[in-house]
Enzyme design. Structure first.
Site, PDB file in Angstrom:
ATOM      1  N   ARG A  15       0.846  -1.206   0.000  1.00 34.77           N
ATOM      2  CA  ARG A  15       0.000   0.000   0.000  1.00 34.77           C
ATOM      3  C   ARG A  15       0.879   1.253   0.000  1.00 34.77           C
ATOM      4  NH1 ARG A  15      -3.592  -1.624   5.180  1.00 34.77           N
ATOM      5  NH2 ARG A  15      -1.691  -2.811   5.582  1.00 34.77           N
ATOM      6  N   LYS A  75       1.633   1.652   7.350  1.00 31.75           N
ATOM      7  CA  LYS A  75       1.943   0.780   8.480  1.00 31.75           C
ATOM      8  C   LYS A  75       2.777   1.490   9.538  1.00 31.75           C
ATOM      9  CE  LYS A  75       0.744  -2.543   9.228  1.00 31.75           C
ATOM     10  NZ  LYS A  75      -0.577  -2.866   9.846  1.00 31.75           N
ATOM     11  N   TYR A  94      -1.019   4.054  10.760  1.00 26.60           N
ATOM     12  CA  TYR A  94      -1.375   3.056  11.777  1.00 26.60           C
ATOM     13  C   TYR A  94      -0.183   2.871  12.699  1.00 26.60           C
ATOM     14  CZ  TYR A  94      -5.474   1.617   9.069  1.00 26.60           C
ATOM     15  OH  TYR A  94      -6.686   1.597   8.418  1.00 26.60           O
ATOM     16  N   HIS A  96      -0.719   0.792  16.193  1.00 25.07           N
ATOM     17  CA  HIS A  96      -0.916  -0.445  16.973  1.00 25.07           C
ATOM     18  C   HIS A  96       0.139  -0.568  18.060  1.00 25.07           C
ATOM     19  CE1 HIS A  96      -3.857  -1.630  14.000  1.00 25.07           C
ATOM     20  NE2 HIS A  96      -2.963  -1.507  13.039  1.00 25.07           N
ATOM     21  N   GLU A 118      -5.841   4.182  13.871  1.00 27.67           N
ATOM     22  CA  GLU A 118      -6.790   3.224  14.483  1.00 27.67           C
ATOM     23  C   GLU A 118      -7.479   3.740  15.737  1.00 27.67           C
ATOM     24  OE1 GLU A 118      -3.514   2.740  14.400  1.00 27.67           O
ATOM     25  OE2 GLU A 118      -2.781   2.092  16.364  1.00 27.67           O
ATOM     26  N   ARG A 203     -25.234  -5.003  19.654  1.00 25.36           N
ATOM     27  CA  ARG A 203     -24.592  -5.324  18.380  1.00 25.36           C
ATOM     28  C   ARG A 203     -25.143  -6.633  17.808  1.00 25.36           C
ATOM     29  NH1 ARG A 203     -23.376  -3.454  13.855  1.00 25.36           N
ATOM     30  NH2 ARG A 203     -21.933  -4.743  12.704  1.00 25.36           N
ATOM     31  N   LEU A 240     -12.046  -6.154  19.276  1.00 28.58           N
ATOM     32  CA  LEU A 240     -11.223  -4.952  19.493  1.00 28.58           C
ATOM     33  C   LEU A 240     -11.735  -4.181  20.696  1.00 28.58           C
ATOM     34  CD1 LEU A 240      -9.005  -2.927  18.584  1.00 28.58           C
ATOM     35  CD2 LEU A 240     -10.760  -1.768  17.240  1.00 28.58           C
ATOM     36  N   VAL A 267      -7.373 -12.073  13.078  1.00 29.52           N
ATOM     37  CA  VAL A 267      -7.259 -10.742  12.452  1.00 29.52           C
ATOM     38  C   VAL A 267      -6.827  -9.711  13.502  1.00 29.52           C
ATOM     39  CG1 VAL A 267      -8.454  -9.006  11.056  1.00 29.52           C
ATOM     40  CG2 VAL A 267      -9.086 -11.398  10.833  1.00 29.52           C
ATOM     41  N   ALA A 268      -7.182  -9.961  14.747  1.00 30.23           N
ATOM     42  CA  ALA A 268      -6.843  -9.016  15.829  1.00 30.23           C
ATOM     43  C   ALA A 268      -5.367  -9.085  16.233  1.00 30.23           C
ATOM     44  CB  ALA A 268      -7.732  -9.267  17.036  1.00 30.23           C
ATOM     45  N   ASP A 270      -2.882  -7.591  15.125  1.00 28.03           N
ATOM     46  CA  ASP A 270      -2.159  -6.304  15.191  1.00 28.03           C
ATOM     47  C   ASP A 270      -2.310  -5.646  16.560  1.00 28.03           C
ATOM     48  OD1 ASP A 270      -4.795  -5.677  14.823  1.00 28.03           O
ATOM     49  OD2 ASP A 270      -4.490  -4.434  13.052  1.00 28.03           O
TER      50      ASP A 270
HETATM   51  N1  LIG Z   1      -4.597  -8.145  10.639  1.00 27.36           N
HETATM   52  C1  LIG Z   1      -4.927  -7.117   9.866  1.00 27.36           C
HETATM   53  O1  LIG Z   1      -4.389  -6.939   8.787  1.00 27.36           O
HETATM   54  C2  LIG Z   1      -5.993  -6.188  10.281  1.00 27.36           C
HETATM   55  C3  LIG Z   1      -6.431  -6.215  11.563  1.00 27.36           C
HETATM   56  N2  LIG Z   1      -7.462  -5.447  11.969  1.00 27.36           N
HETATM   57  C4  LIG Z   1      -7.844  -5.584  13.368  1.00 27.36           C
HETATM   58  O2  LIG Z   1      -9.063  -6.304  13.514  1.00 27.36           O
HETATM   59  C5  LIG Z   1      -9.578  -6.026  14.817  1.00 27.36           C
HETATM   60  C6  LIG Z   1     -11.085  -5.738  14.738  1.00 27.36           C
HETATM   61  O3  LIG Z   1     -11.291  -4.482  14.108  1.00 27.36           O
HETATM   62  P1  LIG Z   1     -12.755  -3.892  13.827  1.00 27.36           P
HETATM   63  O4  LIG Z   1     -13.670  -4.960  13.372  1.00 27.36           O
HETATM   64  O5  LIG Z   1     -12.568  -2.694  12.971  1.00 27.36           O
HETATM   65  O6  LIG Z   1     -13.198  -3.418  15.281  1.00 27.36           O
HETATM   66  P2  LIG Z   1     -14.678  -3.007  15.729  1.00 27.36           P
HETATM   67  O7  LIG Z   1     -14.497  -2.072  16.870  1.00 27.36           O
HETATM   68  O8  LIG Z   1     -15.510  -2.617  14.573  1.00 27.36           O
HETATM   69  O9  LIG Z   1     -15.281  -4.391  16.274  1.00 27.36           O
HETATM   70  C7  LIG Z   1     -14.770  -5.041  17.382  1.00 27.36           C
HETATM   71  C8  LIG Z   1     -15.890  -5.871  18.017  1.00 27.36           C
HETATM   72  O10 LIG Z   1     -15.297  -6.661  19.048  1.00 27.36           O
HETATM   73  C9  LIG Z   1     -16.264  -6.760  20.063  1.00 27.36           C
HETATM   74  N3  LIG Z   1     -15.617  -7.233  21.280  1.00 27.36           N
HETATM   75  C10 LIG Z   1     -14.766  -6.582  22.123  1.00 27.36           C
HETATM   76  N4  LIG Z   1     -14.392  -7.378  23.123  1.00 27.36           N
HETATM   77  C11 LIG Z   1     -15.017  -8.571  22.920  1.00 27.36           C
HETATM   78  C12 LIG Z   1     -15.054  -9.802  23.622  1.00 27.36           C
HETATM   79  N5  LIG Z   1     -14.375  -9.982  24.752  1.00 27.36           N
HETATM   80  N6  LIG Z   1     -15.795 -10.806  23.098  1.00 27.36           N
HETATM   81  C13 LIG Z   1     -16.485 -10.655  21.954  1.00 27.36           C
HETATM   82  N7  LIG Z   1     -16.513  -9.510  21.269  1.00 27.36           N
HETATM   83  C14 LIG Z   1     -15.787  -8.480  21.738  1.00 27.36           C
HETATM   84  C15 LIG Z   1     -16.863  -5.356  20.147  1.00 27.36           C
HETATM   85  O11 LIG Z   1     -18.102  -5.369  20.823  1.00 27.36           O
HETATM   86  C16 LIG Z   1     -16.982  -5.016  18.676  1.00 27.36           C
HETATM   87  O12 LIG Z   1     -18.250  -5.346  18.142  1.00 27.36           O
HETATM   88  C17 LIG Z   1      -8.737  -4.845  15.348  1.00 27.36           C
HETATM   89  O13 LIG Z   1      -7.730  -5.348  16.213  1.00 27.36           O
HETATM   90  C18 LIG Z   1      -8.109  -4.301  14.101  1.00 27.36           C
HETATM   91  O14 LIG Z   1      -6.916  -3.584  14.347  1.00 27.36           O
HETATM   92  C19 LIG Z   1      -8.102  -4.581  11.114  1.00 27.36           C
HETATM   93  C20 LIG Z   1      -7.681  -4.482   9.822  1.00 27.36           C
HETATM   94  C21 LIG Z   1      -6.556  -5.245   9.313  1.00 27.36           C
HETATM   95  C1  LIG Z   2      -5.297  -1.927  10.239  1.00 27.89           C
HETATM   96  C2  LIG Z   2      -4.076  -2.614   9.874  1.00 27.89           C
HETATM   97  O1  LIG Z   2      -3.360  -3.075  10.715  1.00 27.89           O
HETATM   98  C3  LIG Z   2      -3.703  -2.746   8.507  1.00 27.89           C
HETATM   99  O2  LIG Z   2      -4.445  -2.275   7.647  1.00 27.89           O
HETATM  100  O3  LIG Z   2      -2.644  -3.304   8.235  1.00 27.89           O
HETATM  101 MG   LIG Z   3      -2.083  -4.513  11.053  1.00 26.38          MG
END
Ligand SMILES: NC(=O)C1=CN([C@@H]2O[C@H](COP(=O)(O)OP(=O)(O)OC[C@H]3O[C@@H](n4cnc5c(N)ncnc54)[C@H](O)[C@@H]3O)[C@@H](O)[C@H]2O)C=CC1
Ligand SMILES: CC(=O)C(=O)O
Ligand SMILES: [Mg+2]
Length: 374
Positions: A15, A75, A94, A96, A118, A203, A240, A267-268, A270
């Site tokens: 990117r 990043k 970003y 993290h 983020e 939710r 998250l 996915v979490a 990061d």
């Molecule tokens: N690996 C990667 O390349 C990427 C990773 N991510 C990561 O993905 C993760 C999720 O991001 P989003 O969906 O945007 O966040 P979001 O804030 O939209 O959704 C997170 C959800 O997790 C729920 N939650 C929190 N604690 C919980 C628990 N103990 N049990 C069940 N549910 C729980 C919340 O209620 C919420 O609905 C983040 O860590 C983000 O940084 C995002 C984009 C790319």
């Molecule tokens: C959000 C994130 O970590 C990414 O887009 O790589």
């Molecule tokens: Mg990441």
């Protein structure tokens, strides 16, 4: 303002912080741009595309960091970048930081002002600069699950949607936010049996309506996660708590209760990952096995589809970047949502969740900026 765009150097990251279209907007608003040669190569934008809209192309990242008042990236900065940042310089990208004390130290030592995409919020408390990449990663997570489930990848050897007469795979999605919703869309679209787990009843209610009965929803409890895990062929970790380290929701001990060859997609990762056995991987070697369970923990999933991702990211970051370029740090005190993005300023941690995760002193953002009395 003089704004700089270095080439991304994280492994398999294609990117770019500003697309040529965004670069044009900065120039039209009276700003100067320095862009490292090759910065847009991953999205097929050559130096000429940036030069055509008025940017200056420079030969090295060093020159970008040296000249720019604000650096716009994708990043988190890598060690060779920490040492090039300086006091008074804005970093917009970003970060993290919660699971990354070494980076936090690098940024604190630099004295720079680091604004994390983020943790920028919107009026509803959502995360508008994380959302587009979460949409991408959520969608990719199901592709990753499908691929990891193949027998030659070590997986159980089944098709997510099954075929007529053969049952579909079961997919559990923990966290029904942006990643979780987009993962569910893909999994439902392929015909998988999908359960979404979240800790927010409100939710879960929204998701139930959104999917009109096509997904099951369950409250996030230890018992419910254990029960679903035993049945799941693929589990997506998508939780998250903004700024904080991800809660650990699947222990190593529970892996023995899963089906051999089942897949965990974290996915979490990061934010440190929500499975005890997760560790960050890259696209070069995205999966590994623990106790017969295939783990996929790529920390920059959207980097693999840079054309989609860079444009989606720029759509969201552009207005905030332009505000920073126009007003500098004053933009933060004019916009409480952008202010939430401030993680580090002049050697201080200015985001509460980040400070707690790193076990470092917290200084409220406005206080650190010197805009309210201490
Ligand atoms: N690996 C990667 O390349 C990427 C990773 N991510 C990561 O993905 C993760 C999720 O991001 P989003 O969906 O945007 O966040 P979001 O804030 O939209 O959704 C997170 C959800 O997790 C729920 N939650 C929190 N604690 C919980 C628990 N103990 N049990 C069940 N549910 C729980 C919340 O209620 C919420 O609905 C983040 O860590 C983000 O940084 C995002 C984009 C790319
Ligand atoms: C959000 C994130 O970590 C990414 O887009 O790589
Ligand atoms: Mg990441």
């Amino acid at each position: 303002m003089l704004v700089g765009v270095p080439r991304e150097i994280k492994a398999n990251e294609y990117r770019v912080g500003l697309t040529p279209g965004s670069a044009r907007e900065y120039v039209a608003n009276g700003h100067q741009l320095v862009v490292e040669t090759g910065a847009g190569a991953g999205i097929g934008a050559g130096d000429d595309a940036y030069a055509a809209v008025g940017a200056t192309i420079v030969a090295s990242a060093g020159e970008v960091f040296q000249r720019a008042q604000m650096i716009v990236k994708v990043k988190e900065p890598q060690p060779s970048e920490w040492v090039q940042l300086r006091a008074g310089q804005i970093l917009f990208t970003y970060l993290h930081l919660a699971p990354d004390p070494a980076q936090a130290k690098g940024l604190l030592d630099s004295g720079c002002t680091a604004i994390a995409y983020e943790t920028v919020t919107d009026r509803s408390g959502a995360l508008p600069l994380l959302a587009p990449m979460s949409e991408v990663a959520g969608r990719l997570s199901i592709e990753a699950a499908g691929s990891a489930l193949r027998r030659h990848s070590g997986g159980r050897g089944l098709l997510l949607g099954g075929v007529p007469g053969v049952k579909a795979a079961r997919v559990m999605i923990i966290g029904g936010g942006v990643v979780g919703t987009h993962a569910a869309r893909m999994a439902v679209g392929l015909g998988a049996e999908v359960t979404i787990i979240d800790r927010s009843v409100a939710r879960l209610r929204q998701l139930d309506e959104l999917f009109s009965g096509r997904v099951r929803t369950r409250m996030s409890t230890i018992g419910n996660i254990e029960e679903e895990l035993a049945e799941a062929d693929a589990t997506v970790g998508a939780v998250l708590v903004p700024g904080a380290s991800a809660p650990r929701l699947v222990s190593r001990a529970s892996l023995s209760k899963m089906k051999p060859g089942a897949v965990l997609i974290d996915v979490a990762i990061d934010q440190g990952g929500c499975f005890e056995t997760s560790r960050p991987t890259t696209y070069e070697n995205p999966t590994y096995e623990v106790d017969g369970i295939i783990h996929y923990c790529v920390a920059n999933m959207p980097g693999a589809v840079p054309m989609t991702s860079s444009e989606a990211l720029n759509n969201a970051t552009l207005p905030f970047g332009l505000a920073l370029a126009a007003r500098g740090l004053e933009a933060l005190s004019h916009d409480p949502h952008l202010l939430e993005g401030l993680n580090i300023h002049a050697g201080q941690v200015t985001n509460l969740a980040v400070a707690r995760a790193l076990n470092r002193p917290y200084v409220p953002a406005l206080q650190s900026l010197g805009q309210i009395a201490v």
